[in-house]
Enzyme design. Structure first.
Site, PDB file in Angstrom:
ATOM      1  N   GLU A 176     -10.437   2.474   9.017  1.00  0.00           N
ATOM      2  CA  GLU A 176      -9.194   3.074   9.513  1.00  0.00           C
ATOM      3  C   GLU A 176      -9.471   3.998  10.691  1.00  0.00           C
ATOM      4  O   GLU A 176      -8.636   4.152  11.580  1.00  0.00           O
ATOM      5  CB  GLU A 176      -8.513   3.864   8.374  1.00  0.00           C
ATOM      6  CG  GLU A 176      -7.214   4.560   8.806  1.00  0.00           C
ATOM      7  CD  GLU A 176      -6.532   5.323   7.679  1.00  0.00           C
ATOM      8  OE1 GLU A 176      -7.122   5.459   6.602  1.00  0.00           O
ATOM      9  OE2 GLU A 176      -5.399   5.778   7.902  1.00  0.00           O
ATOM     10  N   HIS A 181       0.820   5.547  -1.400  1.00  0.00           N
ATOM     11  CA  HIS A 181       0.394   6.725  -2.163  1.00  0.00           C
ATOM     12  C   HIS A 181       1.688   7.504  -2.386  1.00  0.00           C
ATOM     13  O   HIS A 181       2.115   8.282  -1.521  1.00  0.00           O
ATOM     14  CB  HIS A 181      -0.606   7.571  -1.388  1.00  0.00           C
ATOM     15  CG  HIS A 181      -1.758   6.791  -0.817  1.00  0.00           C
ATOM     16  ND1 HIS A 181      -2.750   6.271  -1.608  1.00  0.00           N
ATOM     17  CD2 HIS A 181      -2.066   6.422   0.447  1.00  0.00           C
ATOM     18  CE1 HIS A 181      -3.630   5.631  -0.838  1.00  0.00           C
ATOM     19  NE2 HIS A 181      -3.228   5.701   0.408  1.00  0.00           N
ATOM     20  N   GLN A 237       2.573  11.268  -1.615  1.00  0.00           N
ATOM     21  CA  GLN A 237       2.623  11.751  -0.230  1.00  0.00           C
ATOM     22  C   GLN A 237       4.051  11.765   0.333  1.00  0.00           C
ATOM     23  O   GLN A 237       4.315  12.443   1.332  1.00  0.00           O
ATOM     24  CB  GLN A 237       1.679  10.921   0.653  1.00  0.00           C
ATOM     25  CG  GLN A 237       0.210  11.128   0.249  1.00  0.00           C
ATOM     26  CD  GLN A 237      -0.784  10.342   1.091  1.00  0.00           C
ATOM     27  OE1 GLN A 237      -0.432   9.808   2.136  1.00  0.00           O
ATOM     28  NE2 GLN A 237      -2.025  10.273   0.640  1.00  0.00           N
ATOM     29  N   ARG A 240      -5.653  15.150   6.560  1.00  0.00           N
ATOM     30  CA  ARG A 240      -6.174  14.931   5.219  1.00  0.00           C
ATOM     31  C   ARG A 240      -6.357  16.256   4.472  1.00  0.00           C
ATOM     32  O   ARG A 240      -6.107  16.331   3.271  1.00  0.00           O
ATOM     33  CB  ARG A 240      -7.508  14.167   5.275  1.00  0.00           C
ATOM     34  CG  ARG A 240      -7.927  13.656   3.907  1.00  0.00           C
ATOM     35  CD  ARG A 240      -9.196  12.829   3.949  1.00  0.00           C
ATOM     36  NE  ARG A 240     -10.374  13.657   4.145  1.00  0.00           N
ATOM     37  CZ  ARG A 240     -11.613  13.264   3.848  1.00  0.00           C
ATOM     38  NH1 ARG A 240     -11.840  12.056   3.382  1.00  0.00           N
ATOM     39  NH2 ARG A 240     -12.649  14.053   4.058  1.00  0.00           N
ATOM     40  N   ARG A 251     -16.824   4.907   1.856  1.00  0.00           N
ATOM     41  CA  ARG A 251     -17.286   6.307   1.774  1.00  0.00           C
ATOM     42  C   ARG A 251     -17.397   6.761   0.330  1.00  0.00           C
ATOM     43  O   ARG A 251     -18.283   7.509  -0.033  1.00  0.00           O
ATOM     44  CB  ARG A 251     -16.287   7.273   2.461  1.00  0.00           C
ATOM     45  CG  ARG A 251     -15.978   7.016   3.898  1.00  0.00           C
ATOM     46  CD  ARG A 251     -15.185   8.194   4.504  1.00  0.00           C
ATOM     47  NE  ARG A 251     -13.921   8.473   3.817  1.00  0.00           N
ATOM     48  CZ  ARG A 251     -12.761   7.905   4.108  1.00  0.00           C
ATOM     49  NH1 ARG A 251     -12.697   6.997   5.061  1.00  0.00           N
ATOM     50  NH2 ARG A 251     -11.658   8.224   3.461  1.00  0.00           N
ATOM     51  N   HIS A 280      -9.615   0.827   1.216  1.00  0.00           N
ATOM     52  CA  HIS A 280      -9.410   1.320   2.590  1.00  0.00           C
ATOM     53  C   HIS A 280     -10.645   0.968   3.405  1.00  0.00           C
ATOM     54  O   HIS A 280     -11.765   1.215   2.950  1.00  0.00           O
ATOM     55  CB  HIS A 280      -9.325   2.852   2.610  1.00  0.00           C
ATOM     56  CG  HIS A 280      -8.098   3.453   2.016  1.00  0.00           C
ATOM     57  ND1 HIS A 280      -8.155   4.433   1.067  1.00  0.00           N
ATOM     58  CD2 HIS A 280      -6.785   3.272   2.290  1.00  0.00           C
ATOM     59  CE1 HIS A 280      -6.919   4.824   0.756  1.00  0.00           C
ATOM     60  NE2 HIS A 280      -6.068   4.132   1.475  1.00  0.00           N
ATOM     61  N   ASP A 299       2.180   3.147   2.777  1.00  0.00           N
ATOM     62  CA  ASP A 299       1.043   4.061   2.777  1.00  0.00           C
ATOM     63  C   ASP A 299       1.421   5.523   2.518  1.00  0.00           C
ATOM     64  O   ASP A 299       1.680   5.902   1.386  1.00  0.00           O
ATOM     65  CB  ASP A 299       0.281   3.878   4.105  1.00  0.00           C
ATOM     66  CG  ASP A 299      -1.079   4.559   4.099  1.00  0.00           C
ATOM     67  OD1 ASP A 299      -1.449   5.168   3.080  1.00  0.00           O
ATOM     68  OD2 ASP A 299      -1.799   4.482   5.120  1.00  0.00           O
ATOM     69  N   HIS A 339      -5.815  -1.355   6.265  1.00  0.00           N
ATOM     70  CA  HIS A 339      -5.953  -0.916   7.666  1.00  0.00           C
ATOM     71  C   HIS A 339      -6.826  -1.898   8.476  1.00  0.00           C
ATOM     72  O   HIS A 339      -6.313  -2.609   9.310  1.00  0.00           O
ATOM     73  CB  HIS A 339      -6.477   0.517   7.806  1.00  0.00           C
ATOM     74  CG  HIS A 339      -5.659   1.528   7.072  1.00  0.00           C
ATOM     75  ND1 HIS A 339      -4.318   1.690   7.312  1.00  0.00           N
ATOM     76  CD2 HIS A 339      -5.978   2.420   6.081  1.00  0.00           C
ATOM     77  CE1 HIS A 339      -3.842   2.647   6.514  1.00  0.00           C
ATOM     78  NE2 HIS A 339      -4.821   3.097   5.763  1.00  0.00           N
ATOM     79  N   HIS A 391       0.838  -1.221   0.000  1.00  0.00           N
ATOM     80  CA  HIS A 391       0.000   0.000   0.000  1.00  0.00           C
ATOM     81  C   HIS A 391       0.859   1.251   0.000  1.00  0.00           C
ATOM     82  O   HIS A 391       1.573   1.525   0.963  1.00  0.00           O
ATOM     83  CB  HIS A 391      -0.908   0.004   1.234  1.00  0.00           C
ATOM     84  CG  HIS A 391      -1.977   1.051   1.194  1.00  0.00           C
ATOM     85  ND1 HIS A 391      -2.954   1.079   0.231  1.00  0.00           N
ATOM     86  CD2 HIS A 391      -2.227   2.125   1.988  1.00  0.00           C
ATOM     87  CE1 HIS A 391      -3.766   2.106   0.446  1.00  0.00           C
ATOM     88  NE2 HIS A 391      -3.343   2.759   1.499  1.00  0.00           N
ATOM     89  N   HIS A 442     -11.953   3.284  -3.563  1.00  0.00           N
ATOM     90  CA  HIS A 442     -11.189   3.961  -2.511  1.00  0.00           C
ATOM     91  C   HIS A 442     -11.571   3.519  -1.104  1.00  0.00           C
ATOM     92  O   HIS A 442     -10.713   3.251  -0.261  1.00  0.00           O
ATOM     93  CB  HIS A 442     -11.361   5.480  -2.632  1.00  0.00           C
ATOM     94  CG  HIS A 442     -10.633   6.250  -1.575  1.00  0.00           C
ATOM     95  ND1 HIS A 442     -11.174   6.530  -0.338  1.00  0.00           N
ATOM     96  CD2 HIS A 442      -9.379   6.764  -1.559  1.00  0.00           C
ATOM     97  CE1 HIS A 442     -10.284   7.189   0.382  1.00  0.00           C
ATOM     98  NE2 HIS A 442      -9.198   7.347  -0.326  1.00  0.00           N
TER      99      HIS A 442
HETATM  100 ZN    ZN Z   1      -3.991   4.692   2.037  1.00  0.00          ZN
END
Ligand code: ZN
Length: 451
Positions: free
Chosen positions: A234, A57, A60, A81, A209, A231, A319, A268, A55, A206
């Protein structure tokens, strides 16, 4: 056919000496322990299989360390976030490629040989797709072509801002797709990963949500048999929102709605009941644990002792890439359980040591989650090799499982000396062969973004 004799190697049956390995077209063709014959190439040290980082991203990595000031009386995931969304707004394909390449160099140097990139910044800053809607995904694959890392590219499907199809917010407009646009991005990702020595494309709705159950059913049916990552659970606020919207907790809701099997990687899964732990363990899915990021974001502790006692599969991911290190992910996973339980060696499966148990579980879970044949030194597997320098002060005098224990729990500095992906050497003497170029490109972007 290239071949080498390794002084010592961790094979599926355990530690063996003088192991001859031959490979062809990126795959292991023969494994022969106790090899007594002549050999052109002898490699000193301890060989272990490559591990998949399940995992990431990548972008980031570019703002690692920039969110360590308390902005409000209570700072938490959701304020982090907002900062992450502002940074995502500054990405373009060229910047993303440079940041991803440095992140991948760091992954390879720490012992990961492949990464699952959970890729969600798809569009231009105003939300319109690029001329090639997969341009950002392609940038990640171009970085992988330069660094040599194996890549499972997971284009993210993101359609809503919250449960009950709440509209997405301003910070999310670069992520949004309908199923048709998403399919075009997946096609672009497939073309890009198909050109890599070790590449695969899957999908990543994703979260519950951002994708509803109808969309999850449609996507998993439309996109074949590749990996599906999501995800889940989490944050406690996400669990509460899910309960309010559906009457069920996230993991129960997912399992009640879809056939969750070994294609799935549940990222997670921090906040789960005993019943949810049992369902996940029985499903054959991999739980994707990201202990460094989960600690950094204050997510909570996964019930790893209960889950592994039931035979649950898991792997680790870097992550947010706030700090990229395979041994540190494994160490923090175990140490979190120790701190909670006030006891030691919580995840060991005797007679194996704790380090060996953690390493082999993460290697197997990572391979399953990435859908790539790595994580094991056996005929047919990818020729992904990680060689530890057992003259390193952290490892010297250790043997067998003790080498893995020392690497994971007690190494200051990095004893990873050589790394091969699909038979190609990418790390020599502890340094990635393209590190200097990757650092220069990353520095240019970091200065641009700081200006
Ligand atoms: Zn993530």
């Amino acid at each position: 056919m290239p071949e080498a004799v390794f002084e010592r190697a961790l094979l599926p049956e355990g530690w063996r000496e003088k192991v001859r390995i031959a490979w062809e077209a990126g795959r292991i063709a023969a494994v022969e322990p106790d090899f007594g014959g002549p050999a052109e190439t002898r490699i000193a040290g301890t060989l272990v299989p490559g591990t998949g980082n399940l995992h990431s991203h990548a972008f980031q990595r570019g703002f690692a360390g920039l969110t360590e000031r308390r902005g409000q009386a209570s700072d938490h995931f959701w304020t982090w976030r907002e900062a992450m969304y502002r940074f995502a707004g500054a990405m373009n394909p060229q910047r993303l490629k440079a940041i991803a390449a440095l992140a991948q160099v760091e992954m390879l140097e720490s012992g990961f040989t492949a990464v699952a990139e959970f890729h969600y910044v798809h569009h231009q800053p105003d939300g319109r797709p690029y001329d090639d809607p997969a341009a950002m995904a392609v940038a990640v694959a171009e970085a992988a072509a330069e660094t040599g890392i194996g890549l499972t590219l997971l284009p993210v499907f993101y359609a809503h801002g919250g449960f009950s199809d709440r509209p997405a917010g301003e910070g999310q407009k670069r992520f949004l797709c309908d199923p048709d646009l998403f399919a075009r991005i997946v096609e672009g990702a497939k073309a890009a990963t198909g050109a890599l020595a070790s590449g695969r494309t899957g999908i990543a709705p994703h979260s519950l949500r951002a994708a509803n159950v109808a969309e999850l059913r449609l996507l998993t049916a439309a996109h074949g048999d590749g990996p599906v990552h999501i995800h889940i659970a989490e944050q406690t606020a996400e669990v509460a929102d899910c309960e309010a919207a559906t009457g069920r907790r996230p993991v129960d809701y997912l399992f009640d709605s879809l056939d969750v099997d070994s294609r799935w990687c549940l990222i997670h899964a921090t906040h789960v009941t005993a019943g949810e732990v049992a369902r996940m363990a029985a499903s054959g899915a991999v739980v994707g644990l990201c202990p460094v990021t989960e600690a950094d974001l204050g997510d909570g502790l996964f019930p790893a002792v209960d889950y592994t006692t039931l035979g649950g599969r898991w792997g680790v991911g870097s992550d947010s890439n706030v700090l990229i290190s395979l041994p540190q992910e494994l160490r923090l996973l175990e140490q979190g359980q120790r701190l909670r339980d006030r006891a030691r060696n919580r995840l060991a499966k005797p007679p194996l040591s704790t380090g060996r148990t953690l390493f082999e579980a993460a290697a197997a879970g990572g391979a399953q989650a990435l859908g790539l044949p790595l994580g094991v030194l056996a005929t047919g597997a990818s020729a992904d090799f990680v060689v530890l320098d057992d003259d390193h002060p952290a490892l010297v005098g250790r043997s067998g499982d003790g080498l893995l224990d020392a690497w994971i729990f007690a190494a200051a500095g990095n004893p990873v000396r050589d790394v091969f992906v699909a038979g190609r050497q990418v790390v020599k003497d502890g340094v990635h062969v393209a590190r200097a170029a990757a650092e220069a490109a990353f520095a240019a972007v970091a200065r641009e973004l700081a200006a």
